[in-house]
Write a protein that holds these residues in place. Sequence first.
Motif, PDB file in Angstrom:
ATOM      1  N   GLY A 173       0.827  -1.193   0.000  1.00  0.00           N
ATOM      2  CA  GLY A 173       0.000   0.000   0.000  1.00  0.00           C
ATOM      3  C   GLY A 173       0.863   1.246   0.000  1.00  0.00           C
ATOM      4  O   GLY A 173       2.090   1.178   0.124  1.00  0.00           O
ATOM      5  N   PRO A 174       0.247   2.403  -0.158  1.00  0.00           N
ATOM      6  CA  PRO A 174       0.994   3.668  -0.231  1.00  0.00           C
ATOM      7  C   PRO A 174       1.599   4.040   1.117  1.00  0.00           C
ATOM      8  O   PRO A 174       1.324   3.403   2.130  1.00  0.00           O
ATOM      9  N   PRO A 175       2.439   5.078   1.125  1.00  0.00           N
ATOM     10  CA  PRO A 175       3.027   5.536   2.391  1.00  0.00           C
ATOM     11  C   PRO A 175       1.970   5.900   3.425  1.00  0.00           C
ATOM     12  O   PRO A 175       0.863   6.329   3.086  1.00  0.00           O
ATOM     13  N   GLN A 195      10.946   8.031   0.756  1.00  0.00           N
ATOM     14  CA  GLN A 195      12.184   7.345   1.129  1.00  0.00           C
ATOM     15  C   GLN A 195      11.965   6.409   2.322  1.00  0.00           C
ATOM     16  O   GLN A 195      12.437   5.268   2.327  1.00  0.00           O
ATOM     17  N   GLN A 196      11.266   6.916   3.326  1.00  0.00           N
ATOM     18  CA  GLN A 196      10.961   6.095   4.501  1.00  0.00           C
ATOM     19  C   GLN A 196      10.074   4.916   4.119  1.00  0.00           C
ATOM     20  O   GLN A 196      10.237   3.807   4.627  1.00  0.00           O
ATOM     21  N   TRP A 197       9.132   5.160   3.219  1.00  0.00           N
ATOM     22  CA  TRP A 197       8.211   4.112   2.790  1.00  0.00           C
ATOM     23  C   TRP A 197       8.936   2.995   2.040  1.00  0.00           C
ATOM     24  O   TRP A 197       8.719   1.809   2.316  1.00  0.00           O
ATOM     25  N   LEU A 198       9.804   3.372   1.097  1.00  0.00           N
ATOM     26  CA  LEU A 198      10.550   2.350   0.353  1.00  0.00           C
ATOM     27  C   LEU A 198      11.436   1.527   1.291  1.00  0.00           C
ATOM     28  O   LEU A 198      11.580   0.320   1.122  1.00  0.00           O
ATOM     29  N   THR A 199      12.021   2.188   2.283  1.00  0.00           N
ATOM     30  CA  THR A 199      12.865   1.490   3.252  1.00  0.00           C
ATOM     31  C   THR A 199      12.040   0.514   4.080  1.00  0.00           C
ATOM     32  O   THR A 199      12.432  -0.650   4.270  1.00  0.00           O
ATOM     33  N   ARG A 200      10.891   0.977   4.564  1.00  0.00           N
ATOM     34  CA  ARG A 200      10.012   0.086   5.341  1.00  0.00           C
ATOM     35  C   ARG A 200       9.531  -1.078   4.484  1.00  0.00           C
ATOM     36  O   ARG A 200       9.480  -2.226   4.935  1.00  0.00           O
ATOM     37  N   ALA A 242      -1.887   1.263  -6.346  1.00  0.00           N
ATOM     38  CA  ALA A 242      -1.953   2.312  -5.330  1.00  0.00           C
ATOM     39  C   ALA A 242      -0.559   2.800  -4.962  1.00  0.00           C
ATOM     40  O   ALA A 242      -0.346   3.997  -4.700  1.00  0.00           O
ATOM     41  N   GLU A 243       0.403   1.884  -4.924  1.00  0.00           N
ATOM     42  CA  GLU A 243       1.785   2.277  -4.613  1.00  0.00           C
ATOM     43  C   GLU A 243       2.362   3.157  -5.719  1.00  0.00           C
ATOM     44  O   GLU A 243       3.025   4.167  -5.444  1.00  0.00           O
ATOM     45  N   LEU A 244       2.122   2.774  -6.961  1.00  0.00           N
ATOM     46  CA  LEU A 244       2.614   3.580  -8.083  1.00  0.00           C
ATOM     47  C   LEU A 244       1.989   4.974  -8.047  1.00  0.00           C
ATOM     48  O   LEU A 244       2.681   5.974  -8.255  1.00  0.00           O
ATOM     49  N   ASN A 245       0.700   5.034  -7.784  1.00  0.00           N
ATOM     50  CA  ASN A 245       0.016   6.330  -7.726  1.00  0.00           C
ATOM     51  C   ASN A 245       0.600   7.217  -6.632  1.00  0.00           C
ATOM     52  O   ASN A 245       0.705   8.443  -6.798  1.00  0.00           O
ATOM     53  N   ALA A 246       0.993   6.607  -5.506  1.00  0.00           N
ATOM     54  CA  ALA A 246       1.569   7.391  -4.409  1.00  0.00           C
ATOM     55  C   ALA A 246       2.899   8.011  -4.827  1.00  0.00           C
ATOM     56  O   ALA A 246       3.178   9.177  -4.507  1.00  0.00           O
ATOM     57  N   LEU A 247       3.717   7.259  -5.546  1.00  0.00           N
ATOM     58  CA  LEU A 247       5.001   7.804  -6.003  1.00  0.00           C
ATOM     59  C   LEU A 247       4.797   8.858  -7.090  1.00  0.00           C
ATOM     60  O   LEU A 247       5.524   9.854  -7.140  1.00  0.00           O
ATOM     61  N   VAL A 248       3.834   8.640  -7.965  1.00  0.00           N
ATOM     62  CA  VAL A 248       3.530   9.650  -8.988  1.00  0.00           C
ATOM     63  C   VAL A 248       3.085  10.947  -8.314  1.00  0.00           C
ATOM     64  O   VAL A 248       3.481  12.050  -8.723  1.00  0.00           O
ATOM     65  N   ALA A 249       2.296  10.823  -7.256  1.00  0.00           N
ATOM     66  CA  ALA A 249       1.865  12.006  -6.510  1.00  0.00           C
ATOM     67  C   ALA A 249       3.036  12.706  -5.842  1.00  0.00           C
ATOM     68  O   ALA A 249       2.999  13.917  -5.583  1.00  0.00           O
ATOM     69  N   ALA A 250       4.117  11.946  -5.567  1.00  0.00           N
ATOM     70  CA  ALA A 250       5.313  12.513  -4.941  1.00  0.00           C
ATOM     71  C   ALA A 250       6.271  13.097  -5.974  1.00  0.00           C
ATOM     72  O   ALA A 250       7.348  13.579  -5.612  1.00  0.00           O
ATOM     73  N   GLY A 251       5.890  13.053  -7.255  1.00  0.00           N
ATOM     74  CA  GLY A 251       6.714  13.673  -8.285  1.00  0.00           C
ATOM     75  C   GLY A 251       7.402  12.721  -9.242  1.00  0.00           C
ATOM     76  O   GLY A 251       8.092  13.154 -10.165  1.00  0.00           O
ATOM     77  N   PHE A 252       7.230  11.426  -9.069  1.00  0.00           N
ATOM     78  CA  PHE A 252       7.795  10.446  -9.990  1.00  0.00           C
ATOM     79  C   PHE A 252       6.948  10.375 -11.262  1.00  0.00           C
ATOM     80  O   PHE A 252       5.739  10.624 -11.235  1.00  0.00           O
ATOM     81  N   THR A 253       7.572  10.023 -12.372  1.00  0.00           N
ATOM     82  CA  THR A 253       6.797   9.625 -13.540  1.00  0.00           C
ATOM     83  C   THR A 253       6.356   8.176 -13.312  1.00  0.00           C
ATOM     84  O   THR A 253       6.929   7.474 -12.457  1.00  0.00           O
ATOM     85  N   PRO A 254       5.359   7.684 -14.038  1.00  0.00           N
ATOM     86  CA  PRO A 254       4.970   6.289 -13.868  1.00  0.00           C
ATOM     87  C   PRO A 254       6.134   5.317 -14.052  1.00  0.00           C
ATOM     88  O   PRO A 254       6.270   4.351 -13.291  1.00  0.00           O
ATOM     89  N   ALA A 255       6.986   5.583 -15.034  1.00  0.00           N
ATOM     90  CA  ALA A 255       8.128   4.696 -15.272  1.00  0.00           C
ATOM     91  C   ALA A 255       9.127   4.766 -14.123  1.00  0.00           C
ATOM     92  O   ALA A 255       9.671   3.737 -13.700  1.00  0.00           O
ATOM     93  N   GLN A 256       9.380   5.969 -13.621  1.00  0.00           N
ATOM     94  CA  GLN A 256      10.295   6.115 -12.485  1.00  0.00           C
ATOM     95  C   GLN A 256       9.758   5.379 -11.262  1.00  0.00           C
ATOM     96  O   GLN A 256      10.514   4.742 -10.525  1.00  0.00           O
ATOM     97  N   VAL A 293      21.781   2.735   0.146  1.00  0.00           N
ATOM     98  CA  VAL A 293      22.436   3.081  -1.120  1.00  0.00           C
ATOM     99  C   VAL A 293      21.410   3.175  -2.249  1.00  0.00           C
ATOM    100  O   VAL A 293      21.436   4.108  -3.064  1.00  0.00           O
ATOM    101  N   LEU A 294      20.498   2.214  -2.312  1.00  0.00           N
ATOM    102  CA  LEU A 294      19.501   2.213  -3.374  1.00  0.00           C
ATOM    103  C   LEU A 294      18.555   3.406  -3.273  1.00  0.00           C
ATOM    104  O   LEU A 294      18.269   4.070  -4.270  1.00  0.00           O
ATOM    105  N   VAL A 295      18.059   3.669  -2.081  1.00  0.00           N
ATOM    106  CA  VAL A 295      17.118   4.787  -1.910  1.00  0.00           C
ATOM    107  C   VAL A 295      17.809   6.117  -2.231  1.00  0.00           C
ATOM    108  O   VAL A 295      17.233   6.984  -2.892  1.00  0.00           O
ATOM    109  N   ALA A 296      19.044   6.253  -1.785  1.00  0.00           N
ATOM    110  CA  ALA A 296      19.806   7.472  -2.101  1.00  0.00           C
ATOM    111  C   ALA A 296      20.035   7.576  -3.606  1.00  0.00           C
ATOM    112  O   ALA A 296      19.967   8.678  -4.179  1.00  0.00           O
ATOM    113  N   GLY A 297      20.306   6.460  -4.250  1.00  0.00           N
ATOM    114  CA  GLY A 297      20.516   6.455  -5.704  1.00  0.00           C
ATOM    115  C   GLY A 297      19.254   6.841  -6.456  1.00  0.00           C
ATOM    116  O   GLY A 297      19.314   7.570  -7.457  1.00  0.00           O
ATOM    117  N   ILE A 298      18.104   6.333  -6.002  1.00  0.00           N
ATOM    118  CA  ILE A 298      16.835   6.687  -6.636  1.00  0.00           C
ATOM    119  C   ILE A 298      16.585   8.191  -6.512  1.00  0.00           C
ATOM    120  O   ILE A 298      16.185   8.858  -7.464  1.00  0.00           O
TER     121      ILE A 298
END
Length: 203
Positions: free
Chosen positions: A63-65, A72-77, A111-125, A190-195
Amino acid sequence: MDREAIVGAALSLLNETGLDGLTVRRLAEHLNVKNPALYWHFSSKRALLDEMAQILQSRQDFGPPRDGESWQQWLTRRARERRQVLLSCRDAARLVAGTRAGPALIEKFEAELNALVAAGFTPAQALHAIGTITRYVNGFVLDEQAMAEHTADAPQPPATADVFAATPTLAAAIQEAGDSDAAFEEGVRVLVAGIAARRGAKA
């Protein structure tokens, strides 16, 4: 006997036999039924494994954050929770590798993809971000579980002081790096910082 009971029994048997030892015949014996009874519910062993993988992964809190949680916190969790789910069952990383998500998981993924898009990501990102973290966790746990199986089958003697004397940098690295949990956390950082850095560069 229904599909849910069969999958539950199969996951229980998986913990006993491992993925290589899990067969339809063995599962039928475990349930005290004949093989055709299982094929009435699942057309093939592959179909059974796919549903086992879906049920196992559904134990994760997809689910979304949460409120107040950064992406960042969400991806880590999410990474930590997935690792714990996979470690909860023998050969789980091998089980889920290459399987297809069912409708319920796909809906949560949307729902997770939509949350990241709302945070400024493109769908592909968004897709690449979640996919990269997921593949890292799967690979990390795959190595953990394979090492556990290897150690159980053929325990290796601990490295001697003489070996470390010849490789002082390796010895220092091992001492500083910490255990498997520490290695996992460093990889996620490292991954989250890279993203985050890649998003900034593309912007």
